[in-house]
Design a protein around this motif. Structure first.
Motif, PDB file in Angstrom:
ATOM      1  N   ALA A  55       0.845  -1.200   0.000  1.00 36.78           N
ATOM      2  CA  ALA A  55       0.000   0.000   0.000  1.00 36.78           C
ATOM      3  C   ALA A  55       0.882   1.253   0.000  1.00 36.78           C
ATOM      4  CB  ALA A  55      -0.889   0.006   1.241  1.00 36.78           C
ATOM      5  N   GLY A  56       0.332   2.341  -0.508  1.00 35.53           N
ATOM      6  CA  GLY A  56       0.980   3.659  -0.421  1.00 35.53           C
ATOM      7  C   GLY A  56       2.374   3.674  -1.014  1.00 35.53           C
ATOM      8  N   THR A  57       3.287   4.240  -0.236  1.00 36.52           N
ATOM      9  CA  THR A  57       4.675   4.335  -0.689  1.00 36.52           C
ATOM     10  C   THR A  57       5.260   2.955  -0.973  1.00 36.52           C
ATOM     11  OG1 THR A  57       5.126   6.443   0.349  1.00 36.52           O
ATOM     12  CG2 THR A  57       6.994   4.946   0.148  1.00 36.52           C
ATOM     13  N   SER A  58       4.900   1.972  -0.164  1.00 34.81           N
ATOM     14  CA  SER A  58       5.438   0.624  -0.371  1.00 34.81           C
ATOM     15  C   SER A  58       4.962   0.070  -1.715  1.00 34.81           C
ATOM     16  CB  SER A  58       5.029  -0.297   0.781  1.00 34.81           C
ATOM     17  OG  SER A  58       5.600   0.170   1.984  1.00 34.81           O
ATOM     18  N   SER A 102       6.200  -3.836   3.297  1.00 35.55           N
ATOM     19  CA  SER A 102       5.547  -3.033   4.330  1.00 35.55           C
ATOM     20  C   SER A 102       6.571  -2.534   5.333  1.00 35.55           C
ATOM     21  CB  SER A 102       4.477  -3.861   5.049  1.00 35.55           C
ATOM     22  OG  SER A 102       3.889  -3.097   6.079  1.00 35.55           O
ATOM     23  N   GLN A 103       6.732  -1.225   5.389  1.00 36.16           N
ATOM     24  CA  GLN A 103       7.645  -0.634   6.358  1.00 36.16           C
ATOM     25  C   GLN A 103       7.291  -1.127   7.751  1.00 36.16           C
ATOM     26  OE1 GLN A 103       9.306   1.431   9.337  1.00 36.16           O
ATOM     27  NE2 GLN A 103       7.163   1.985   9.013  1.00 36.16           N
ATOM     28  N   SER A 104       6.041  -0.971   8.141  1.00 36.23           N
ATOM     29  CA  SER A 104       5.612  -1.286   9.510  1.00 36.23           C
ATOM     30  C   SER A 104       5.391  -2.780   9.724  1.00 36.23           C
ATOM     31  CB  SER A 104       4.306  -0.561   9.814  1.00 36.23           C
ATOM     32  OG  SER A 104       3.276  -1.025   8.949  1.00 36.23           O
ATOM     33  N   THR A 107       0.250  -3.276   8.118  1.00 38.55           N
ATOM     34  CA  THR A 107      -0.840  -2.742   7.292  1.00 38.55           C
ATOM     35  C   THR A 107      -1.953  -3.777   7.097  1.00 38.55           C
ATOM     36  OG1 THR A 107       0.656  -1.202   6.231  1.00 38.55           O
ATOM     37  CG2 THR A 107      -1.323  -1.774   4.993  1.00 38.55           C
ATOM     38  N   VAL A 153       5.376  10.342   9.435  1.00 36.17           N
ATOM     39  CA  VAL A 153       4.295   9.665   8.708  1.00 36.17           C
ATOM     40  C   VAL A 153       4.673   9.504   7.225  1.00 36.17           C
ATOM     41  CG1 VAL A 153       1.933   9.968   7.864  1.00 36.17           C
ATOM     42  CG2 VAL A 153       2.429  10.217  10.303  1.00 36.17           C
ATOM     43  N   ALA A 154       5.276  10.522   6.648  1.00 37.94           N
ATOM     44  CA  ALA A 154       5.685  10.426   5.243  1.00 37.94           C
ATOM     45  C   ALA A 154       6.912   9.527   5.140  1.00 37.94           C
ATOM     46  CB  ALA A 154       5.997  11.808   4.687  1.00 37.94           C
ATOM     47  N   SER A 155       6.753   8.435   4.427  1.00 35.16           N
ATOM     48  CA  SER A 155       7.820   7.449   4.323  1.00 35.16           C
ATOM     49  C   SER A 155       8.907   7.919   3.352  1.00 35.16           C
ATOM     50  CB  SER A 155       7.198   6.136   3.840  1.00 35.16           C
ATOM     51  OG  SER A 155       8.183   5.138   3.756  1.00 35.16           O
ATOM     52  N   LYS A 240       4.312  12.170  -1.873  1.00 35.04           N
ATOM     53  CA  LYS A 240       5.067  12.892  -0.843  1.00 35.04           C
ATOM     54  C   LYS A 240       4.570  14.322  -0.738  1.00 35.04           C
ATOM     55  CE  LYS A 240       6.304  10.600   0.959  1.00 35.04           C
ATOM     56  NZ  LYS A 240       6.266   9.152   0.951  1.00 35.04           N
ATOM     57  N   GLU A 243       0.785  14.536   0.667  1.00 35.23           N
ATOM     58  CA  GLU A 243       0.665  14.121   2.072  1.00 35.23           C
ATOM     59  C   GLU A 243       1.024  15.216   3.059  1.00 35.23           C
ATOM     60  OE1 GLU A 243       1.859   9.845   3.609  1.00 35.23           O
ATOM     61  OE2 GLU A 243       3.370  10.604   2.226  1.00 35.23           O
ATOM     62  N   VAL A 356      -1.449   1.907   9.175  1.00 34.34           N
ATOM     63  CA  VAL A 356      -2.893   1.844   8.937  1.00 34.34           C
ATOM     64  C   VAL A 356      -3.386   0.433   9.236  1.00 34.34           C
ATOM     65  CG1 VAL A 356      -4.747   2.311   7.300  1.00 34.34           C
ATOM     66  CG2 VAL A 356      -2.644   3.672   7.216  1.00 34.34           C
TER      67      VAL A 356
END
Ligand code: M6R
Length: 359
Positions: A55-58, A102-104, A107, A153-155, A240, A243, A356
């Protein structure tokens, strides 16, 4: 800890050369050979198609990965947005292999897909910054980004680390299947060049602050355009910006402009062209000129070997497949300074959470 930095985001942007060097140490042995887990490599080799889910940046890092796997390892690869894949999945190949970015590692949209992948008995790899995260525990294999905590928050550094790890896997897989492109791809020294190239950019912060002040702060819309891998970066550059500055922004495939988006160009609208691929450079330049003829303010982010006298931001040359690791840096810095100049909360933009965990 952000140390002497005013914001986590700026620290995390600055961390990127170190992260590139660390990945070169982690995933290469003393002889300079790329090394990944043997069982993972065997699993990748038996796959007839790779599905990157994120998702998102990933997801944007996955779009770059799609090209790396196809060019270096010659394996068909598709990047998918996890929330779409979960409920509208494509018809799968006979022997799929799944890569979760996924960074985290938390997700929920991606986890929904992984649960289904496990239920069907398919194998998977999670590439994450967080050891023992949910996606790491539930996948067959894990590879770590080793980027250090990402708090803003912005990766930023997770994006570049994800692309570097995808390049590492693509090279290992391509070598295992005797692909000439993989053998010729000198990844370890290239990661050193990338680290130096990023350093050269983060050392010019005042310049990007000036660009933010002169060309972005007062704008309602901004566009990043590119082709191929440069288009993939345009999507991330645009995310980027929106956001953390709340400026409406789109990443557009340069050739698509005239099929609609060019109608949005007004006097002074910034249009930033990302140009790093020899085959398409002149086409993207023509598309930029078409927007300039409608009054846009054009800027270019270009690699040295393709640069012309009037170009704006010139990057060190690296392998054409690794240019996203450099082209995204000016966009990260321009977004950061624009947010700062607008007096916004850079590290904690409105309406967004770092991880998220709901679908
Ligand atoms: O932790 P993940 O990489 O799975 O997170 C995915 C997205 O939520 C994340 O990249 C988000 O788009 C960032 N705010 C982007 O800067």
């Amino acid at each position: 800890d952000k140390g002497t930095y005013p914001h986590y985001m700026l620290k995390e942007i600055d961390d990127q050369p170190t992260v590139m060097r660390k990945l070169a140490q982690t995933y290469f042995n003393d002889d300079g050979q790329v090394t990944i887990d043997d069982e993972l490599l065997a699993d990748l080799q038996s796959a007839d198609r790779l599905y990157i889910v994120a998702a998102g940046t990933s997801y944007h890092a996955g779009l770059v990965g799609e090209r790396l796997f196809e060019r270096l390892a010659a394996v068909p690869t598709e990047a998918h947005v996890s929330s779409e894949f979960a409920y509208n999945s494509p018809i799968l190949s006979k022997h799929p292999f799944f890569i979760f970015l996924s960074q985290s590692g938390e997700t929920a949209d991606s986890r929904e897909v992984l649960t289904e992948v496990n239920a069907k008995g398919y194998h998977s790899l999670t590439i994450t910054n967080v050891q023992n995260s949910t996606l790491s525990r539930e996948a067959t294999y894990t590879m770590l980004l080793n980027a250090g905590p990402e708090i803003a928050v912005a990766s930023t550094k997770a994006y570049t680390a994800q692309i570097a790890v995808e390049a590492i896997i693509a090279k290992a897989l391509g070598e295992a299947t005797q692909q000439v492109a993989a053998a010729d791809f000198d990844l370890r020294p290239q990661l050193g060049l990338v680290a130096n190239g990023i350093q050269a950019l983060v050392d010019q912060k005042e310049r990007f602050e000036a660009v933010a002040k002169d060309n972005f702060v007062d704008q309602r819309d901004a566009f990043y355009i590119g082709r191929g891998i440069d288009y993939a970066v345009s999507l991330e550059a645009s995310l980027k910006l929106k956001e953390i500055t709340y400026i409406h922004s789109e990443g557009v495939a340069a050739g698509e402009l005239k099929h609609g988006p060019i109608a949005l160009i007004e006097s002074g609208t910034p249009v930033i062209g990302i140009i790093t691929q020899e085959r398409t450079a002149s086409l993207t330049r023509s598309n930029l000129a078409e927007t300039a003829a409608r009054g846009s303010h054009i800027m270019t982010i270009v690699t040295k070997s393709l640069a012309k006298a009037h170009d704006d931001i010139i990057l060190e040359d690296v392998d054409e497949m690794l240019t996203p690791l450099l082209t995204i840096i000016p966009a990260q810095l321009i977004s950061y300074y624009t947010s700062l100049l607008k007096g916004l909360d850079v590290d904690k933009p409105r309406n967004l959470a770092k991880s998220v965990t709901v679908q």
